[in-house]
Design a protein around this motif. Structure first.
Motif, PDB file in Angstrom:
ATOM      1  N   MET A 273       0.410  -1.286  -0.155  1.00  0.00           N
ATOM      2  CA  MET A 273       0.121   0.402   0.431  1.00  0.00           C
ATOM      3  C   MET A 273       0.962   0.633   0.311  1.00  0.00           C
ATOM      4  O   MET A 273       1.156   1.396   0.739  1.00  0.00           O
ATOM      5  CB  MET A 273      -1.105  -0.109   1.491  1.00  0.00           C
ATOM      6  N   GLU A 274       0.350   2.034  -1.035  1.00  0.00           N
ATOM      7  CA  GLU A 274       1.010   3.608  -0.845  1.00  0.00           C
ATOM      8  C   GLU A 274       0.255   4.718   0.344  1.00  0.00           C
ATOM      9  O   GLU A 274      -0.835   4.541   0.170  1.00  0.00           O
ATOM     10  CB  GLU A 274       1.126   3.972  -1.878  1.00  0.00           C
ATOM     11  N   ASN A 275       0.753   5.573   0.283  1.00  0.00           N
ATOM     12  CA  ASN A 275       0.404   6.788   0.757  1.00  0.00           C
ATOM     13  C   ASN A 275      -0.104   7.344  -0.571  1.00  0.00           C
ATOM     14  O   ASN A 275      -0.172   8.051  -1.670  1.00  0.00           O
ATOM     15  CB  ASN A 275       1.096   7.700   2.042  1.00  0.00           C
ATOM     16  N   ILE A 276      -1.404   8.094  -0.145  1.00  0.00           N
ATOM     17  CA  ILE A 276      -1.527   8.736  -0.972  1.00  0.00           C
ATOM     18  C   ILE A 276      -1.556  10.700  -0.186  1.00  0.00           C
ATOM     19  O   ILE A 276      -1.570  10.989   1.091  1.00  0.00           O
ATOM     20  CB  ILE A 276      -3.027   8.755  -0.577  1.00  0.00           C
ATOM     21  N   GLU A 277      -1.124  11.613  -0.787  1.00  0.00           N
ATOM     22  CA  GLU A 277      -0.321  12.736  -0.346  1.00  0.00           C
ATOM     23  C   GLU A 277      -1.504  14.343  -0.220  1.00  0.00           C
ATOM     24  O   GLU A 277      -1.402  14.056  -1.729  1.00  0.00           O
ATOM     25  CB  GLU A 277       0.923  13.010  -0.343  1.00  0.00           C
ATOM     26  N   SER A 278      -1.619  14.328   0.433  1.00  0.00           N
ATOM     27  CA  SER A 278      -2.643  16.192   0.146  1.00  0.00           C
ATOM     28  C   SER A 278      -1.934  16.947  -0.277  1.00  0.00           C
ATOM     29  O   SER A 278      -0.921  17.838   1.070  1.00  0.00           O
ATOM     30  CB  SER A 278      -4.208  15.596   0.787  1.00  0.00           C
ATOM     31  N   VAL A 279      -2.080  18.071  -1.025  1.00  0.00           N
ATOM     32  CA  VAL A 279      -0.956  18.909  -1.340  1.00  0.00           C
ATOM     33  C   VAL A 279      -1.752  20.411  -1.398  1.00  0.00           C
ATOM     34  O   VAL A 279      -2.400  20.162  -3.096  1.00  0.00           O
ATOM     35  CB  VAL A 279      -0.213  18.306  -2.284  1.00  0.00           C
ATOM     36  N   SER A 280      -1.635  21.502  -1.237  1.00  0.00           N
ATOM     37  CA  SER A 280      -2.147  22.763  -1.503  1.00  0.00           C
ATOM     38  C   SER A 280      -1.833  22.828  -2.753  1.00  0.00           C
ATOM     39  O   SER A 280      -0.512  23.171  -3.378  1.00  0.00           O
ATOM     40  CB  SER A 280      -2.064  23.663  -0.773  1.00  0.00           C
ATOM     41  N   PRO A 281      -2.381  22.837  -4.084  1.00  0.00           N
ATOM     42  CA  PRO A 281      -2.297  23.456  -5.342  1.00  0.00           C
ATOM     43  C   PRO A 281      -2.148  25.106  -5.043  1.00  0.00           C
ATOM     44  O   PRO A 281      -1.489  25.303  -6.900  1.00  0.00           O
ATOM     45  CB  PRO A 281      -3.504  23.176  -6.106  1.00  0.00           C
ATOM     46  N   TYR A 282      -2.242  25.088  -3.632  1.00  0.00           N
ATOM     47  CA  TYR A 282      -1.547  26.609  -4.732  1.00  0.00           C
ATOM     48  C   TYR A 282      -0.514  27.159  -3.933  1.00  0.00           C
ATOM     49  O   TYR A 282       0.647  27.864  -4.703  1.00  0.00           O
ATOM     50  CB  TYR A 282      -2.736  27.778  -3.295  1.00  0.00           C
ATOM     51  N   ASP A 283      -0.039  26.704  -2.724  1.00  0.00           N
ATOM     52  CA  ASP A 283       1.409  27.338  -2.303  1.00  0.00           C
ATOM     53  C   ASP A 283       2.340  25.361  -2.377  1.00  0.00           C
ATOM     54  O   ASP A 283       3.001  25.408  -1.544  1.00  0.00           O
ATOM     55  CB  ASP A 283       1.497  27.644  -0.665  1.00  0.00           C
ATOM     56  N   GLY A 284       1.672  24.759  -2.456  1.00  0.00           N
ATOM     57  CA  GLY A 284       2.304  23.002  -2.565  1.00  0.00           C
ATOM     58  C   GLY A 284       2.328  22.646  -1.259  1.00  0.00           C
ATOM     59  O   GLY A 284       3.119  21.279  -1.040  1.00  0.00           O
ATOM     60  N   LYS A 285       2.146  22.957  -0.273  1.00  0.00           N
ATOM     61  CA  LYS A 285       2.229  22.809   0.895  1.00  0.00           C
ATOM     62  C   LYS A 285       1.539  21.236   1.539  1.00  0.00           C
ATOM     63  O   LYS A 285       0.311  21.572   0.489  1.00  0.00           O
ATOM     64  CB  LYS A 285       1.945  24.075   2.068  1.00  0.00           C
ATOM     65  N   ARG A 286       2.172  20.622   1.489  1.00  0.00           N
ATOM     66  CA  ARG A 286       1.469  19.137   2.459  1.00  0.00           C
ATOM     67  C   ARG A 286       0.831  19.238   3.481  1.00  0.00           C
ATOM     68  O   ARG A 286       0.794  19.736   4.219  1.00  0.00           O
ATOM     69  CB  ARG A 286       3.049  18.378   2.698  1.00  0.00           C
ATOM     70  N   LEU A 287      -0.001  18.441   2.837  1.00  0.00           N
ATOM     71  CA  LEU A 287      -1.738  18.940   4.100  1.00  0.00           C
ATOM     72  C   LEU A 287      -1.268  17.241   5.047  1.00  0.00           C
ATOM     73  O   LEU A 287      -2.219  17.544   6.109  1.00  0.00           O
ATOM     74  CB  LEU A 287      -3.264  19.030   3.244  1.00  0.00           C
ATOM     75  N   GLY A 288      -1.345  16.139   3.953  1.00  0.00           N
ATOM     76  CA  GLY A 288      -1.599  15.539   5.287  1.00  0.00           C
ATOM     77  C   GLY A 288      -1.190  14.041   4.002  1.00  0.00           C
ATOM     78  O   GLY A 288      -1.592  14.015   3.171  1.00  0.00           O
ATOM     79  N   LYS A 289      -1.091  12.976   5.071  1.00  0.00           N
ATOM     80  CA  LYS A 289      -0.887  11.951   3.715  1.00  0.00           C
ATOM     81  C   LYS A 289      -2.538  10.674   5.248  1.00  0.00           C
ATOM     82  O   LYS A 289      -2.381  10.542   6.314  1.00  0.00           O
ATOM     83  CB  LYS A 289       0.053  11.469   4.645  1.00  0.00           C
TER      84      LYS A 289
END
Length: 453
Positions: free
Chosen positions: A1-17
């Motif tokens: 299983m892989e992690n799905i990473e949530s990333v802000s399209p505005y500033d590239g900030k990683r929001l969570g896994k």
């Protein structure tokens, strides 16, 4: 299983896994949906409707939080995100008030002592949902489908996993039983397996034409009922007598809402020649006043597109249209996931800007010599989601209703979904309906009951 990473399209900030679901995880979700269904379907419609009221209250209580989540995950301007949550509460309130009437047995007069249609839930329904309205698209389906007595499994878009998790928590907080609404993070192979599983009795998808063709084929292979809400290339027809001063803001909103990422957005502005220059000048000037910036700023009108690859696809469609003779009146600059609001002129059939769905803040302006040509151009599309017409001649507008082959025709208003009215398309825009009474009856068994005493 892989992690799905949530990333802000505005500033590239990683929001969570978020962890992808294993096959075992998905089987547990399916089993839970099956286990809860018998008890859930036997609850009274009144009870299920009462939970909708709690759901609406929870949405309104937490609307700032949910709007911020959408802004961070897919770039929606936060003021529009708050409006989206409020609309979700509206659809809950609509079905809370009307579900008992919609689902009541329909008495039919025959030679029997008693005959009627019973509207029974069918079981577990899989919902495959997009990122552009990550709460509204889900709630407008789930509210009536759950209230009809079905259970729901949500496969949300991979770039909004936080919204998927928040939606499941939302239904639990409103008192829905464990297993009645669940989400999965699944890949294409797993999704195909879910559709084929006997526990799943129906499939609904809101997404692209390509996705719709694939999912509908899989559902058809397994003889599963499905509803397809697909793409659109909506025409905004402007006749020579249109009141531009009155409706200009509506026209701009019809294209630029949600940074242009809406299936029902006005994408082709088909303008009668007599009013073309006036329209182009006023329309372009109004678009220039839109404020671009941080989606979390309540004054922002245009945020960023949901992913940089989507902005690149739009950029290529515009380039291909320019290569075929279109011109840039305004905009056409890209910076990462940001695409500047853009107006193209000289657009004709054969260009991507006319033939394809431009899913972003680009307005294609088309000249028509008269009303008849405007209608012919508007209906010259493989899509059939909706059309809008701006005119003061309501009598003539009414006369052409039958000439518009779309799922919706709005006069002096932008095409929009409304809980009180059915929503759906024709041709490559899909089939089936959501909302209104039609939406709650899509995933029920319309059972004929015939009794002789």
């Amino acid at each position: 299983m892989e992690n799905i990473e949530s990333v802000s399209p505005y500033d590239g900030k990683r929001l969570g896994k978020y962890k992808e679901f294993s096959d075992e995880d998905i089987n547990k979700v399916l089993d839970k949906a099956q286990q809860v269904f018998p008890g859930w379907k036997n609850e009274s419609v009144e009870h299920r409707s009462g939970l909708l009221k709690k759901l609406a209250n929870a949405l309104l209580k937490n609307k700032e939080f949910y709007a911020q989540l959408m802004s961070k995950e897919m770039g929606k301007p936060i003021a529009q995100g708050i409006a989206e949550i409020e609309k979700c509460a509206w659809v809950c309130d609509f079905y809370a008030k009307n579900a008992v009437r919609f689902l009541a047995d329909d008495l039919i007069d025959t030679e029997a002592d008693e005959s009627f249609i019973s509207y029974d839930p069918i079981g577990c329904v899989l919902a495959i949902m997009p990122w552009n309205f990550p709460f509204w698209q889900v709630i407008r389906f789930a509210a009536p489908t759950l209230t009809a007595g079905n259970t729901v499994i949500l496969k949300h878009a991979s770039n909004v996993p936080g919204c998927a998790a928040a939606l499941q928590a939302l239904f639990l907080s409103a008192g829905y039983p464990q297993g009645s609404f669940q989400y999965v993070l699944a890949d294409h192979k797993q999704l195909e397996s879910i559709i084929g599983n006997s526990i799943v009795q129906g499939v609904t998808l809101t997404g692209s034409e390509k996705a719709g063709r694939s999912i509908a084929a899989q559902a058809g292979k397994h003889l599963k009922k499905c509803v397809m809400e697909l793409g659109g290339n909506n025409a905004c027809i402007i006749w020579e007598d249109a009141d531009l001063d009155k409706y200009l803001d509506t026209m701009v909103m019809a294209r630029m809402q949600n940074t242009g990422q809406s299936c029902i957005a006005a994408k082709r502005f088909i303008v009668v020649e007599a009013i073309y220059e006036e329209f182009l000048a006023k329309f372009s000037k109004r678009i220039q006043t839109l404020k671009s910036g941080d989606p979390l700023d309540k004054h922002t009108d245009i945020g960023v597109m949901a992913r940089e690859d989507l902005a690149k696809t739009l950029e290529q469609q515009v380039k291909d249209s320019l290569d075929k003779g279109a011109q840039v009146k305004l905009g056409n600059k890209r910076d990462g996931a940001y695409y500047e609001p853009t107006v193209l002129t000289g657009v004709v059939p054969g260009m991507p800007a006319f033939d394809e769905e431009l899913f972003g803040p680009v307005a294609a302006v088309v000249i028509a010599k008269d009303r008849q040509e405007a209608i012919a151009l508007a209906t010259s599309s493989k899509f059939g989601l909706g059309s809008m017409l701006f005119t003061e001649d309501i009598k003539s507008a009414r006369e052409i209703v039958g000439d518009i082959p779309d799922g919706a025709f709005f006069i002096n208003e932008m095409v929009k979904s409304d809980p009180r009215l059915p929503f759906g398309g024709t041709k490559a825009s899909g089939f089936g309906r959501e909302l209104s009474i039609e939406g709650i009856l899509e995933f029920v068994n319309k059972k004929t009951v015939y009794i002789r005493k």
